[in-house]
Design a protein around this motif. Structure first.
Motif, short mmCIF file in Angstrom:
data_model
loop_
_atom_site.label_atom_id
_atom_site.label_comp_id
_atom_site.label_asym_id
_atom_site.label_seq_id
_atom_site.Cartn_x
_atom_site.Cartn_y
_atom_site.Cartn_z
N ILE A 56 2.12 -6.51 -4.79
CA ILE A 56 0.67 -6.29 -4.94
C ILE A 56 0.00 -6.22 -3.57
N VAL A 57 0.45 -7.09 -2.65
CA VAL A 57 -0.10 -7.07 -1.28
C VAL A 57 0.19 -5.73 -0.61
N HIS B 154 5.01 4.02 -4.65
CA HIS B 154 6.21 3.21 -4.87
C HIS B 154 5.92 2.08 -5.85
N PHE B 155 4.79 1.42 -5.69
CA PHE B 155 4.42 0.35 -6.61
C PHE B 155 4.26 0.88 -8.02
N THR B 156 3.57 2.01 -8.14
CA THR B 156 3.31 2.59 -9.46
C THR B 156 4.61 3.03 -10.13
N CYS B 157 5.43 3.77 -9.40
CA CYS B 157 6.67 4.27 -9.99
C CYS B 157 7.65 3.13 -10.29
N TYR C 169 11.64 -13.26 3.54
CA TYR C 169 11.64 -12.93 4.96
C TYR C 169 11.33 -11.44 5.18
N THR C 170 11.87 -10.61 4.32
CA THR C 170 11.61 -9.17 4.44
C THR C 170 10.14 -8.86 4.21
N TYR C 171 9.58 -9.40 3.15
CA TYR C 171 8.17 -9.16 2.87
C TYR C 171 7.29 -9.71 4.00
N ALA C 172 7.64 -10.87 4.53
CA ALA C 172 6.83 -11.51 5.57
C ALA C 172 6.80 -10.69 6.85
N THR C 173 7.82 -9.87 7.08
CA THR C 173 7.83 -9.01 8.28
C THR C 173 7.39 -7.59 7.97
N LEU C 174 7.58 -7.14 6.72
CA LEU C 174 7.21 -5.78 6.35
C LEU C 174 5.70 -5.62 6.19
N VAL C 175 5.05 -6.62 5.62
CA VAL C 175 3.60 -6.53 5.41
C VAL C 175 2.84 -6.37 6.73
N PRO C 176 3.12 -7.19 7.77
CA PRO C 176 2.42 -6.96 9.05
C PRO C 176 2.66 -5.58 9.64
N ALA C 177 3.84 -4.99 9.39
CA ALA C 177 4.11 -3.65 9.91
C ALA C 177 3.15 -2.63 9.29
N PRO D 103 9.22 -8.30 -20.76
CA PRO D 103 7.92 -8.35 -20.10
C PRO D 103 8.12 -8.31 -18.58
N LEU D 104 7.16 -7.74 -17.87
CA LEU D 104 7.30 -7.54 -16.43
C LEU D 104 6.34 -8.45 -15.68
N LEU D 105 6.88 -9.29 -14.82
CA LEU D 105 6.07 -10.14 -13.96
C LEU D 105 5.98 -9.48 -12.59
N VAL D 106 4.79 -9.08 -12.19
CA VAL D 106 4.62 -8.33 -10.95
C VAL D 106 4.77 -9.27 -9.75
N ASN D 107 5.59 -8.84 -8.82
CA ASN D 107 5.78 -9.59 -7.59
C ASN D 107 4.49 -9.56 -6.78
N PRO D 108 3.93 -10.73 -6.42
CA PRO D 108 2.68 -10.73 -5.65
C PRO D 108 2.79 -10.04 -4.29
#
Length: 342
Positions: free
Chosen positions: A56-57, A107-110, A290-298, A48-53
């Motif tokens: 999703i953001v 990217h999310f879909t694939c 840390y990567t997500y926290a800086t990538l999302v604002p970009a 089963p796949l648990l989607v990383n929130p």
């Protein structure tokens, strides 16, 4: 189950996999991401796949970016009057951000449906090329604004149009080259230790992108300083003719224009600088959070770009009103262009 059979659905490699254990296995509380059960009793297709929130953001941001910039591209494409160099560059920016948004969604879909390294390489390449084109388009717009003020008398000549087309060809060619690097083999799929904070980009690849961004930001900062000097000098000359500097409307609007330039540059730096600096100092061993926290604002920079460069423009506002309701409000139709529109 062998390690080679595991395909990470996330941007961040094997350590950030978002698979959940089939038997209610434990979760790593430090990242909020799933881990594999100790018994190798499942195949990847059965897990089963648990989607990383965070993914999703990013997908949500990509959807918003794509819709917002698609409107700008459509308006510019359908209006023959919006063919001046300035609008071509705004259209280039909107197209780059549109592709970046689509890249995030794809990217999310694939990643969560195909779970294929090949699909990951293609979508990451698209995202890299698109965001590179977006940053280069911002630089091109800055150069265009500087030239429109410094060479005000000859700006509308054919030479300016030719220069604009040259900039567009160069920026898109360079962006495409950067996007093709992961696809053509410069990636870390074969050597995990060489991965950067964004898999499958290598540390060297990301370092080149980050240093290039810092150089482009420095150039933009220098150009905007020169723009501010030119605008303030023109405002001062006009104000002296009225013999009362502080009371002239042109001085007030010019000061507003300088503030607008500061907001443009400040927004650009606030969105991209954290991820750029973090990419230089970190590698794949750092916590994914840390990567997500800086990538999302970009990615938010591509949300803000249409608000700054397109929807504030009087001609684009008129075209939008015509598309939406078939009329143009008098407040928009008769508003004079001021230095705050730079």
């Amino acid at each position: 189950m062998t390690e080679e059979s595991l395909v990470s659905p996330s941007w961040l490699g094997q350590d950030s996999t978002t698979w959940a254990s089939g038997g209610g296995g434990p979760l790593d509380n430090s990242t909020g991401l799933g881990t594999f059960p100790q018994e190798d009793i499942y195949t990847p297709s059965q897990l089963p796949l648990l989607v990383n929130p965070w993914d999703i953001v990013l997908c949500t941001s990509g959807t918003l970016i794509a819709c917002e910039n698609a409107l700008v591209v459509l308006v510019i494409w359908q209006n023959p009057s919006l063919r001046a160099p300035m609008f071509l560059l705004i259209g280039s920016l909107a197209l780059a951000d549109l592709l970046a948004g689509l890249g995030l969604v794809l990217h999310f879909t694939c990643a969560y449906l195909l779970r294929s390294d090949s699909a990951q390489l293609l979508t990451v390449g698209l995202v890299v090329a698109s965001f590179s084109a977006s940053v280069f388009s911002l630089l091109a717009i800055t150069i265009d604004r500087y030239l429109s003020l410094y060479y005000a008398l000859t700006y509308n000549s054919e030479r300016t149009a030719a220069f604009t087309y040259t900039m567009l060809v160069l920026l898109w060619g360079l962006s495409l080259f950067l996007g093709l690097l992961p696809v053509t083999g410069i990636n870390c799929l074969e050597e995990e230790a060489s991965c950067s904070v964004v898999r499958p980009l290598t540390k060297n690849n990301v370092a080149v992108l980050s240093v290039s961004f810092l150089l482009l930001f420095g150039l933009m900062l220098q150009l905007y300083v020169q723009i501010c000097k030119i605008v303030m000098r023109h405002a001062h000359q006009i104000a002296l003719q009225h013999h009362f500097l502080a009371a002239t409307p042109h001085y007030v609007t010019t000061r507003k224009g300088v503030s607008t330039l500061a907001i443009i540059l400040g927004t650009f730096a606030a969105c991209w600088m954290p991820f750029t600096v973090y990419s230089l100092i970190a590698d794949y061993t750092y916590p994914p959070l840390y990567t997500y926290a800086t990538l999302v604002p970009a990615t938010y920079n591509s949300v803000i770009n249409p608000l700054i460069y397109a929807f504030r423009n009087q001609e684009i506002q008129k075209a939008l009103w015509l598309v939406c309701c078939g009329c143009v409000p008098s407040s928009v139709a008769h508003r004079a262009r001021t230095p705050s529109d730079v």
